[in-house]
Enzyme design. Structure first.
Site, PDB file in Angstrom:
ATOM      1  CE  LYS A   1      -3.699  -0.498   2.230  1.00  0.00           C
ATOM      2  NZ  LYS A   1      -4.600  -0.756   3.383  1.00  0.00           N
TER       3      LYS A   1
ATOM      4  NE  ARG B   1      -6.801   2.457   4.400  1.00  0.00           N
ATOM      5  CZ  ARG B   1      -7.135   2.458   3.107  1.00  0.00           C
ATOM      6  NH1 ARG B   1      -6.707   3.430   2.323  1.00  0.00           N
ATOM      7  NH2 ARG B   1      -7.865   1.496   2.606  1.00  0.00           N
TER       8      ARG B   1
ATOM      9  N   GLY C   1      -8.412  -7.076   4.549  1.00  0.00           N
ATOM     10  CA  GLY C   1      -9.220  -7.115   5.755  1.00  0.00           C
ATOM     11  C   GLY C   1      -8.618  -7.868   6.923  1.00  0.00           C
TER      12      GLY C   1
ATOM     13  CG  MET D   1      -2.829  -7.389   9.311  1.00  0.00           C
ATOM     14  SD  MET D   1      -1.126  -7.106   8.832  1.00  0.00           S
ATOM     15  CE  MET D   1      -1.282  -6.682   7.110  1.00  0.00           C
TER      16      MET D   1
ATOM     17  NE  ARG E   1      -5.927  -4.549  -3.256  1.00  0.00           N
ATOM     18  CZ  ARG E   1      -6.494  -4.736  -2.085  1.00  0.00           C
ATOM     19  NH1 ARG E   1      -5.776  -4.678  -0.992  1.00  0.00           N
ATOM     20  NH2 ARG E   1      -7.783  -4.980  -1.991  1.00  0.00           N
TER      21      ARG E   1
ATOM     22  CG  HIS F   1     -13.982  -9.633   3.918  1.00  0.00           C
ATOM     23  ND1 HIS F   1     -14.370 -10.928   4.232  1.00  0.00           N
ATOM     24  CD2 HIS F   1     -12.727  -9.488   4.398  1.00  0.00           C
ATOM     25  CE1 HIS F   1     -13.395 -11.524   4.879  1.00  0.00           C
ATOM     26  NE2 HIS F   1     -12.394 -10.674   4.997  1.00  0.00           N
TER      27      HIS F   1
ATOM     28  NE  ARG G   1       2.214 -45.237  -8.110  1.00  0.00           N
ATOM     29  CZ  ARG G   1       1.648 -44.032  -8.050  1.00  0.00           C
ATOM     30  NH1 ARG G   1       1.893 -43.235  -7.031  1.00  0.00           N
ATOM     31  NH2 ARG G   1       0.832 -43.623  -8.997  1.00  0.00           N
TER      32      ARG G   1
ATOM     33  NE  ARG H   1       7.875 -47.895  -6.248  1.00  0.00           N
ATOM     34  CZ  ARG H   1       7.113 -47.140  -5.452  1.00  0.00           C
ATOM     35  NH1 ARG H   1       7.607 -46.005  -4.975  1.00  0.00           N
ATOM     36  NH2 ARG H   1       5.886 -47.487  -5.157  1.00  0.00           N
TER      37      ARG H   1
ATOM     38  CD  GLU I   1      12.302 -45.135  -1.848  1.00  0.00           C
ATOM     39  OE1 GLU I   1      11.154 -44.788  -1.511  1.00  0.00           O
ATOM     40  OE2 GLU I   1      12.531 -46.079  -2.625  1.00  0.00           O
TER      41      GLU I   1
ATOM     42  CB  SER J   1      13.563 -41.540  -9.770  1.00  0.00           C
ATOM     43  OG  SER J   1      12.293 -40.934  -9.647  1.00  0.00           O
TER      44      SER J   1
ATOM     45  N   GLY K   1      12.462 -40.117  -4.495  1.00  0.00           N
ATOM     46  CA  GLY K   1      11.183 -40.443  -3.872  1.00  0.00           C
ATOM     47  C   GLY K   1      11.002 -39.568  -2.654  1.00  0.00           C
ATOM     48  CB  THR K   2      10.308 -35.954  -2.435  1.00  0.00           C
ATOM     49  OG1 THR K   2       9.160 -35.992  -3.278  1.00  0.00           O
ATOM     50  CG2 THR K   2      11.528 -35.545  -3.250  1.00  0.00           C
ATOM     51  CG  ASN K   3       5.585 -38.836  -1.312  1.00  0.00           C
ATOM     52  OD1 ASN K   3       5.608 -37.616  -1.392  1.00  0.00           O
ATOM     53  ND2 ASN K   3       4.836 -39.592  -2.096  1.00  0.00           N
TER      54      ASN K   3
ATOM     55  CB  CYS L   1       8.885 -40.420  -9.104  1.00  0.00           C
ATOM     56  SG  CYS L   1       9.737 -41.411  -7.859  1.00  0.00           S
TER      57      CYS L   1
ATOM     58  CE1 TYR M   1      11.576 -38.367 -13.886  1.00  0.00           C
ATOM     59  CE2 TYR M   1      13.704 -38.464 -14.989  1.00  0.00           C
ATOM     60  CZ  TYR M   1      12.762 -39.028 -14.141  1.00  0.00           C
ATOM     61  OH  TYR M   1      13.014 -40.238 -13.543  1.00  0.00           O
TER      62      TYR M   1
END
Length: 886
Positions: free
Chosen positions: A22, A91, A100, A102, A336, A451, A572, A627, A751, A770, A772-774, A838, A858
C-alpha cells in the site's frame, strides 16, 4: 540509526519490502502526479523491531513527529485542532495484499472539541461530523481496544429500530451525537477507561494496534493459506483524511481496470454515496455499479477513467483502485495489482501481450499452476435445474454442500469430512476460518469488491455475493428465497460462481472446458481455452524440465500423454498385485519350498507382462520408469487383528490356509513398515521376486518391438541405501535383459538419507536417480506421514514450526539439502546421470521451481497435475531468465 518513516514523495512501487504494498503504491501514485492525500509510511522494519522487542524502536516517535509536522504544514491544519482539525487514517499495508486481515482506523484526531471544528469545515454539516466521530470510536474500540464489534452494531441497530428505519442514512445529527455518547459508554464499560481524547495518543495507539495485528489469528491463518512468510511484518500508512460521508455529493468506491472475474475490459467496480471506504468492502450496504457514477458526478467519473488507464498502462496489469470523492473532488487512496480469478488471470495475461504491454515470458509468470488447477475443476450442468436466487458471480466454480451459517459450524462440519457452503449476510475477516473450510461462500449483501468477493478470489474459492433476494436469518440458521423457499442449516445447496445462480439441492457437474481441451475434445475458439493453450505452448517452449507422469495402468498412461506427459516417471508395480491377484501374492508368501515359490512367481509373471505391454504401448517412444515392488509384503495380507479374531472364533474349525496366513502375518508384521522389509531388501531376501518382474518388463518390451513399437523401459530399484544392494540386483537384471535381447536403463530411487549422502558411490551402479521425496521427507524428519499428519501437524503449523506441510511442498533445508548433495555427488561420478523426482512433490508448484533450480532433468506427477507441472516448469525458466514473478 535506520530510517523508519518515509513521506509518500520519497518512495516508489519497487520498495514493497520496506514500505509494504500500500505504501509503495501510494508513493508511486504520488510520483505520477495523481491526486493522493499527503501522508507518510512507517516501515516494515519498524514493525519487525516492535514485534521482536515488544516496544517501538528508538527514534521512531521523533521521526513520526517530524513527518506529522510536515503533513500539518502541507495541509495547513494541526492534528485534532479544535477550530480546524487535521484528521488522519492509520492503515496497515504488508508487502502482499491481505484484504481485511489487519487493522485500519479512520478519522483519528476527533474528540468532543474537534468534532465542532470538523462540522465547521464541512459548512456546518453536523451530521457528517458526528457520524465521523462515532465511526472513530467504533473502529478504535474494536481494533485498538479489542472490544467486541457486535456491541457497537447492536447499539446502531437499536437506534435504527427506534427511528423505524433499516438505513444508516436515515439517522440525523442528533442520532449520531447520541451514538457517540453510547459508544463512549461501551468503551468505558468494557475497558474501565474513557475513550482517549488526545489526538496524538489516538494515533500512537492505532499504529501499535496495526503492528500487533500482524500476528492476529486471522492474519496468521490467511498467511498460512496464502503461503505468505510470517517474518515480513506490515508497514503503517498515516494519511490525511478525505471524506466520502460529507453528503450525497461525496462517496467512496472500488474500481478495477478490468473485470476481476472474467478479465474483460470495461468499467467494473462499486460505488456508495455518502459513505466511507470501509462501508464498501464490508458489504454492509449494497453498492451501486460504478457506471452510475457517470450519472451522479460525470466530472469525477471521467477523471477516474483517465486515472485508471494511466495506472493500468503504468503497472501493465489489472489494477484494483480505492477512491473517495469529497464534495466533488476525486482522491486516490490505494492501488495494487488486483486479485483476479484464474480465468481472468489467463485471459488478461494474453490480452496484455496482444496490447504490447508485456511479452510471452512475462505472461507465463503472470499465471500459476494453482490457477490452472482451479480451471480444471468440474462445472455445473444446470439443464433442468431452476435457480432459487441469483447474486453476483464474484468468484467462479461449482460448489455443492450443506448450508451453514457460521464460521465455527463450517469448520466443524468440514473437519468431519462434510462439504459445506458458508452463508452470511456479509463476511468479515473473523469469518476467514469458515471461508477456508467451505466449498463456497454465499452472501446476501456486498458487491464484487466486498470482503467475501476479494478474499474468495484470492483463495480460488467459489463465491456468489450480493444475492439480495435472500433473507438470511443468522439467529435461526436459515435463509428464505423468493417464492417462500426456506433453506435450513444442513440442507444441500449448489452455487455457481460463474453465473451467480443459487440452486436448492445438488446440481450435477461436467468436466471443465479446459479438461476437455487437454483430453483433445476442447474448442480453442473459446477465449479461455485459447489463452490456456497459448500460455502452455510458450511454457513448453522455454522450460528446461521435462514433465513425466506417475501412472500404473495403460488408461492412466494414455490420459497422461494426452495431458502432455513426456513419459512415465513412476510406474508402481505393486499396484498390479491388488484385486484378484492378491491371492497369488499370498501363495508366494506362504510358499514353503522353492517349487511353490517359483509356481507363484510363474503365475504372476504373465499378468505383469500384459500390464507392461499396455503401458509401453500407451507411452510408445517415450521413457517409462518402472519401479520394482516397494511396499512390505504384509500389505498384501489380511489385517493381523481381523485374522486373529477369525481364527480364534473358528477354533479347531479354522482352515489350514487361515492358520498359515496368520502365522505369515505375524512373521511379517512390522511396528513401522516404512523402515522394514521392503524395496530392494525384498528383492534380496525373496529369491526370484525381482527377477520375475525384470523378465516381465523385458519380454513386454520385446513384444512391443515385434509389434513395431518403440518401447523405452527404465528399471528402478527402490529403497537402495548402499551401492552393494544395487550392484547385486543390477547384475541379475542385466543378465535377464541380455537373455531377452532388450536394452533398458537401470537406476534407483533416492528415498533413504544414506543414499543421498553416498550418491557418488551409488552413481557408479545407477544410470539414473529418481527422488522419492515422500519417503525421503518421512525419513529425514523421522516421522510417518500416516501416523502424524492428523495428530500434530495443525499444532506445528500454528506454532510456525512448519510454514506449510513438508508433504505438500518440499522442505528445501531438509530433504531438499539431501537432494542437492545427491545431485552434485552423483553427477561428479557420472556426468550424464539422469535425474528426476517422482514423489507427490513433482506436481507442487514451489517444488517444481526447486527442481529446476538444483538441475533435475524432469519432474513426475499424477496425470491431472501434468499441465500444472508443465506451466510451473515454464515459469521457473522464465523466472531464471529474469522475469518478475508476481
Amino acid at each position: 540509526m535506520p530510517k523508519y518513516v518515509y513521506n509518500f514523495t520519497e518512495g516508489n512501487k519497487d520498495l514493497k519490502d520496506l514500505l509494504g504494498g500500500k505504501g509503495a503504491n501510494l508513493a508511486e501514485m504520488t510520483n505520477l502526479g495523481l491526486p493522493v492525500p499527503p501522508g507518510f509510511t512507517i516501515t516494515t522494519e519498524a514493525c519487525r523491531a516492535y514485534l521482536r522487542d515488544g516496544r517501538e524502536p528508538d527514534g521512531l516517535q521523533d521521526e513520526i513527529s517530524q513527518h506529522l509536522a510536515d503533513l500539518e504544514r502541507a495541509m495547513g491544519r494541526r492534528l485534532g485542532d479544535p477550530a480546524d482539525p487535521l484528521l488522519v487514517s492509520v492503515r496497515s499495508g504488508a508487502k502482499f495484499s491481505m484484504p481485511g486481515m489487519m487493522e485500519t482506523v479512520l478519522n483519528i484526531g476527533l474528540n468532543d472539541e474537534s468534532v465542532h471544528g470538523l462540522a465547521k469545515q464541512a459548512g456546518g454539516n453536523e451530521r457528517f461530523a458526528w457520524d465521523s466521530y462515532r465511526r472513530l470510536i467504533q473502529m478504535f474500540g474494536k481494533t485498538v481496544l479489542g472490544i467486541d464489534g457486535d456491541l457497537f452494531e447492536h447499539a446502531i441497530d437499536e437506534v435504527k429500530r427506534a427511528k423505524g428505519t433499516t438505513s444508516d442514512l436515515d439517522l440525523d445529527a442528533d442520532d449520531m451525537r447520541a451514538l457517540v455518547d453510547t459508544f463512549k459508554g461501551i468503551v468505558r464499560e468494557q475497558t474501565g477507561k474513557d475513550f482517549p481524547a488526545d489526538p496524538r495518543e489516538q494515533m500512537n495507539l492505532a499504529i501499535r494496534a496495526v503492528f500487533e495485528s500482524w500476528n492476529a489469528p486471522r492474519a496468521v491463518l490467511y498467511r498460512r493459506q496464502e503461503r505468505i512468510p510470517a517474518d515480513l511484518g506490515t508497514a503503517v500508512n498515516v494519511c490525511a483524511m478525505v471524506f466520502g460521508n460529507c453528503g450525497m455529493d461525496s462517496g467512496t468506491g472500488v474500481a478495477f481496470t478490468r473485470d476481476p472475474s472474467t478479465g474483460q475490459q470495461g468499467v467494473y467496480g462499486d460505488y456508495l454515496q455518502n459513505a466511507q471506504g470501509e462501508d464498501v468492502v464490508a458489504g454492509i450496504r449494497n453498492t451501486m455499479p460504478l457506471q452510475e457514477l457517470e450519472r451522479i458526478d460525470k466530472r469525477s467519473y471521467d477523471e477516474l477513467l483517465r486515472i485508471m488507464e494511466i495506472l493500468e498502462n503504468h503497472y501493465k496489469d489489472l489494477c484494483d483502485i480505492e477512491f473517495t470523492i469529497e464534495r466533488g473532488k476525486l482522491w486516490m487512496l490505494q492501488t495494487r495489482v488486483g486479485k483476479r480469478t484464474p480465468a481472468a488471470a489467463f485471459r488478461i495475461a494474453t490480452q496484455l501481450v496482444d496490447q504490447g504491454l508485456i511479452d510471452m515470458n512475462e505472461a507465463v509468470t503472470r499465471v500459476t499452476g494453482d490457477q490452472l488447477a482451479q480451471l480444471m475443476f468440474p462445472r455445473f450442468d444446470a439443464s433442468g435445474h431452476t435457480p432459487i436466487a441469483k447474486g453476483m458471480n464474484a468468484s467462479p466454480g461449482a460448489a455443492v454442500g450443506k448450508a451453514v451459517f457460521s464460521s465455527e459450524r463450517a469448520q466443524e462440519l468440514a473437519a468431519a469430512g462434510e462439504d459445506v457452503i458458508l452463508v452470511r449476510r456479509e463476511t468479515n475477516p473473523d469469518d476467514l476460518g469458515g471461508m477456508i473450510a467451505a466449498r463456497g461462500i454465499l452472501t446476501s449483501r456486498g458487491g464484487k469488491t466486498s470482503h467475501a468477493a476479494v478474499v474468495a478470489r484470492g483463495m480460488g474459492k467459489t463465491c456468489v455475493c450480493g444475492a439480495e433476494q435472500l433473507d438470511v436469518d443468522l439467529e435461526n440458521r436459515r435463509f428464505t428465497a423468493p417464492g417462500g423457499v426456506v433453506v435450513n442449516e444442513g440442507d444441500v445447496i449448489s452455487i455457481d460462481g460463474s453465473t451467480g445462480a443459487v440452486y436448492l439441492g445438488e446440481v450435477p457437474v461436467v468436466p471443465s472446458a479446459v479438461v476437455e481441451y487437454f483430453e483433445g475434445k476442447g474448442d480453442t475458439s473459446d477465449e479461455l481455452v485459447a489463452a490456456v493453450d497459448r500460455i502452455l505452448r510458450h511454457a513448453d517452449s522455454v522450460r528446461r524440465l521435462a514433465v513425466r507422469a506417475n501412472a500404473d495402468t495403460p488408461e492412466d498412461a494414455a490420459r497422461a500423454r494426452r495431458f502432455g506427459a513426456q513419459g512415465i516417471g513412476l510406474c508402481r508395480t505393486e499396484h498390479m498385485f491388488l484385486g484378484e491377484r492378491r491371492k497369488l501374492v499370498e501363495d508366494l508368501i506362504l510358499a514353503s519350498t522353492d517349487e511353490e515359490r517359483q509356481a507363484a512367481l510363474d503365475a504372476l509373471e504373465p499378468l505383469q507382462r500384459r500390464d507392461f505391454i499396455g503401458i509401453l504401448e500407451a507411452m510408445d517412444g517415450l521413457p517409462v520408469t518402472i519401479r520394482l515392488i516397494d511396499p512390505p509384503l504384509h500389505e498384501f495380507l489380511p489385517d493381523l487383528t481381523e485374522l486373529s479374531v477369525k481364527v480364534a472364533l473358528a477354533g479347531e474349525q479354522a482352515s489350514e490356509k487361515d492358520r498359515r496366513l496368520l502365522e505369515a502375518v505375524k512373521r511379517l508384521h512390522e511396528q513401522n513398515p516404512m523402515l522394514g522389509l521392503r524395496g530392494v531388501r525384498l528383492g534380496l531376501v525373496i529369491p526370484g521376486l525381482f527377477a520375475m518382474q525384470v523378465r516381465a518388463i523385458a519380454e513386454a518390451a520385446a513384444e512391443r518391438k515385434r509389434q513395431g513399437g518403440d518401447p523405452r523401459p527404465e528399471i528402478m530399484i527402490p529403497l537402495v541405501g548402499a551401492v552393494q544392494e544395487l550392484e547385486i540386483v543390477r547384475e541379475e537384471a542385466e543378465r535377464i535383459l541380455r537373455e531377452v535381447g532388450v536394452d533398458a536403463l537401470i537406476g534407483t530411487m533416492i528415498e533413504v538419507p544414506r543414499a543421498a549422502l553416498t550418491a557418488g558411490q551409488i552413481a557408479e551402479a545407477a544410470e539414473f536417480f529418481s527422488f522419492g521425496t515422500n519417503d525421503l521427507t518421512q525419513m529425514t524428519w523421522g516421522f510417518s506421514r500416516d501416523d502424524v499428519e492428523a495428530s500434530f501437524f495443525s499444532r506445528y503449523l500454528d506454532l510456525g514450526v512448519f510454514g506449510v506441510s513438508p508433504f505438500e511442498t518440499l522442505d528445501r533445508e531438509g530433504p531438499g539439502r539431501l537432494m542437492r548433495i545427491a545431485v552434485d555427488e552423483g553427477r561428479k561420478t557420472r556426468p550424464d546421470l539422469k535425474l528426476g523426482i517422482c514423489g507427490e512433490h513433482g506436481g507442487d508448484p514451489d517444488s517444481v521451481h526447486f527442481c529446476h533450480e538444483i538441475g533435475l532433468d524432469y519432474v513426475s506427477c499424477s496425470p491431472f497435475r501434468v499441465p500444472i507441472a508443465r506451466l510451473e516448469a515454464g515459469r521457473a525458466a522464465c523466472a531464471a531468465a529474469g522475469s518478475d514473478t508476481r
